[in-house]
Scaffold this motif. Structure first.
Motif, PDB file in Angstrom:
ATOM      1  N   LYS A  91       1.030  -1.047  -0.037  1.00 40.60           N
ATOM      2  CA  LYS A  91       0.206   0.124  -0.051  1.00 40.60           C
ATOM      3  C   LYS A  91       0.808   0.830  -0.282  1.00 40.60           C
ATOM      4  CE  LYS A  91      -3.843  -2.687   2.840  1.00 40.60           C
ATOM      5  NZ  LYS A  91      -3.925  -2.481   4.312  1.00 40.60           N
ATOM      6  N   ILE A  92       1.904   1.040   1.067  1.00 41.48           N
ATOM      7  CA  ILE A  92       2.804   1.997   1.310  1.00 41.48           C
ATOM      8  C   ILE A  92       3.386   2.367  -0.521  1.00 41.48           C
ATOM      9  CG2 ILE A  92       4.916   3.192   2.116  1.00 41.48           C
ATOM     10  CD1 ILE A  92       3.845   1.824   4.631  1.00 41.48           C
ATOM     11  N   ALA A  93       3.502   1.514  -1.535  1.00 43.21           N
ATOM     12  CA  ALA A  93       4.561   1.355  -2.420  1.00 43.21           C
ATOM     13  C   ALA A  93       3.394   2.211  -3.493  1.00 43.21           C
ATOM     14  CB  ALA A  93       5.043   0.119  -2.901  1.00 43.21           C
ATOM     15  N   LEU A  94       2.169   1.796  -3.516  1.00 44.23           N
ATOM     16  CA  LEU A  94       1.217   1.984  -4.421  1.00 44.23           C
ATOM     17  C   LEU A  94       0.971   3.850  -3.993  1.00 44.23           C
ATOM     18  CD1 LEU A  94      -0.919   1.859  -6.126  1.00 44.23           C
ATOM     19  CD2 LEU A  94      -2.141   1.645  -4.297  1.00 44.23           C
ATOM     20  N   ILE A  95       1.405   4.407  -2.831  1.00 38.13           N
ATOM     21  CA  ILE A  95       0.761   5.314  -2.668  1.00 38.13           C
ATOM     22  C   ILE A  95       2.496   6.157  -2.679  1.00 38.13           C
ATOM     23  CG2 ILE A  95       0.879   7.573  -0.730  1.00 38.13           C
ATOM     24  CD1 ILE A  95      -0.513   5.716   1.200  1.00 38.13           C
ATOM     25  N   ILE A  96       3.146   5.821  -2.957  1.00 34.43           N
ATOM     26  CA  ILE A  96       5.347   6.518  -2.899  1.00 34.43           C
ATOM     27  C   ILE A  96       4.448   6.966  -4.978  1.00 34.43           C
ATOM     28  CG2 ILE A  96       7.539   5.821  -3.206  1.00 34.43           C
ATOM     29  CD1 ILE A  96       7.062   5.650  -0.255  1.00 34.43           C
ATOM     30  N   LYS A  97       4.231   5.764  -5.015  1.00 35.57           N
ATOM     31  CA  LYS A  97       4.365   5.693  -6.949  1.00 35.57           C
ATOM     32  C   LYS A  97       3.755   7.123  -7.506  1.00 35.57           C
ATOM     33  CE  LYS A  97       1.409   3.649  -9.098  1.00 35.57           C
ATOM     34  NZ  LYS A  97       0.729   3.096 -10.493  1.00 35.57           N
ATOM     35  N   ASP A  98       3.143   7.810  -7.002  1.00 35.25           N
ATOM     36  CA  ASP A  98       2.371   8.905  -7.672  1.00 35.25           C
ATOM     37  C   ASP A  98       2.523   9.841  -6.485  1.00 35.25           C
ATOM     38  OD1 ASP A  98       1.201   7.385 -10.243  1.00 35.25           O
ATOM     39  OD2 ASP A  98      -0.520   6.256  -8.919  1.00 35.25           O
ATOM     40  N   ASN A  99       2.192   9.821  -5.710  1.00 38.40           N
ATOM     41  CA  ASN A  99       2.335  10.716  -4.427  1.00 38.40           C
ATOM     42  C   ASN A  99       3.952  10.768  -3.509  1.00 38.40           C
ATOM     43  OD1 ASN A  99       1.849  12.886  -2.590  1.00 38.40           O
ATOM     44  ND2 ASN A  99      -0.393  11.857  -2.736  1.00 38.40           N
ATOM     45  N   PRO A 100       5.412  11.215  -4.135  1.00 38.35           N
ATOM     46  CA  PRO A 100       5.902  10.512  -3.485  1.00 38.35           C
ATOM     47  C   PRO A 100       5.855  11.210  -1.957  1.00 38.35           C
ATOM     48  CG  PRO A 100       6.692  11.249  -5.268  1.00 38.35           C
ATOM     49  CD  PRO A 100       5.346  11.351  -5.101  1.00 38.35           C
ATOM     50  N   THR A 101       5.383  12.170  -2.051  1.00 41.54           N
ATOM     51  CA  THR A 101       5.707  13.236  -0.884  1.00 41.54           C
ATOM     52  C   THR A 101       4.781  13.003  -0.040  1.00 41.54           C
ATOM     53  OG1 THR A 101       4.291  15.119  -2.444  1.00 41.54           O
ATOM     54  CG2 THR A 101       7.039  15.535  -2.281  1.00 41.54           C
ATOM     55  N   TRP A 102       3.564  11.976  -0.256  1.00 40.31           N
ATOM     56  CA  TRP A 102       2.797  11.867   0.706  1.00 40.31           C
ATOM     57  C   TRP A 102       1.740  13.744   0.719  1.00 40.31           C
ATOM     58  CZ3 TRP A 102       1.556   7.227   3.329  1.00 40.31           C
ATOM     59  CH2 TRP A 102       2.144   6.372   3.265  1.00 40.31           C
ATOM     60  N   ARG A 103       1.093  14.299  -0.456  1.00 40.76           N
ATOM     61  CA  ARG A 103       0.248  15.188  -0.676  1.00 40.76           C
ATOM     62  C   ARG A 103      -0.603  15.159   0.054  1.00 40.76           C
ATOM     63  NH1 ARG A 103       1.408  14.913  -5.693  1.00 40.76           N
ATOM     64  NH2 ARG A 103       0.002  15.324  -7.353  1.00 40.76           N
TER      65      ARG A 103
END
Length: 111
Positions: A91-103
């Protein structure tokens, strides 16, 4: 996985007829919540205002960090179930793929 190829589309607020899968958090690498809805703006607003389920309110999960749009709500529901079975690292990898700064994406979906 065969049969689980979701019809993922970029976010488009005008295409609200289908469904959305989303991930909320309280901070980068914090607690994660995976949800599904047919009205992403209303649903995330409910989480942010604390009127949604008690899990998100208890952990302060107000930051929208991932959104996927689907043409059919049934496909969105299947994708949500799939993501809920993924490991936290995936799940974290999925987030980081499109939103690496977690904005927080909430302002982007409400414009």
């Amino acid at each position: 996985m065969p049969g689980l190829d979701p019809g993922i589309h970029p976010f488009d607020p005008s295409g609200m007829k289908g469904g959305f899968v989303y991930i909320l958090t309280n901070r980068p690498n914090g607690t994660l919540y995976v949800g599904v809805t047919s009205d992403i703006i209303r649903r995330v607003w409910e989480h942010r205002e604390g009127v949604a389920d008690s899990f998100t309110a208890r952990y302060g999960l107000k930051s929208l960090v991932h959104v996927e749009r689907f043409d059919e709500i049934t496909t969105a529901i299947q994708r949500e179930k799939t993501l809920k079975h993924w490991s936290r690292d995936w799940k974290i990898a999925l987030i980081i793929k499109d939103n690496p700064t977690w904005r927080d994406l909430y302002d982007e979906i409400t414009q």
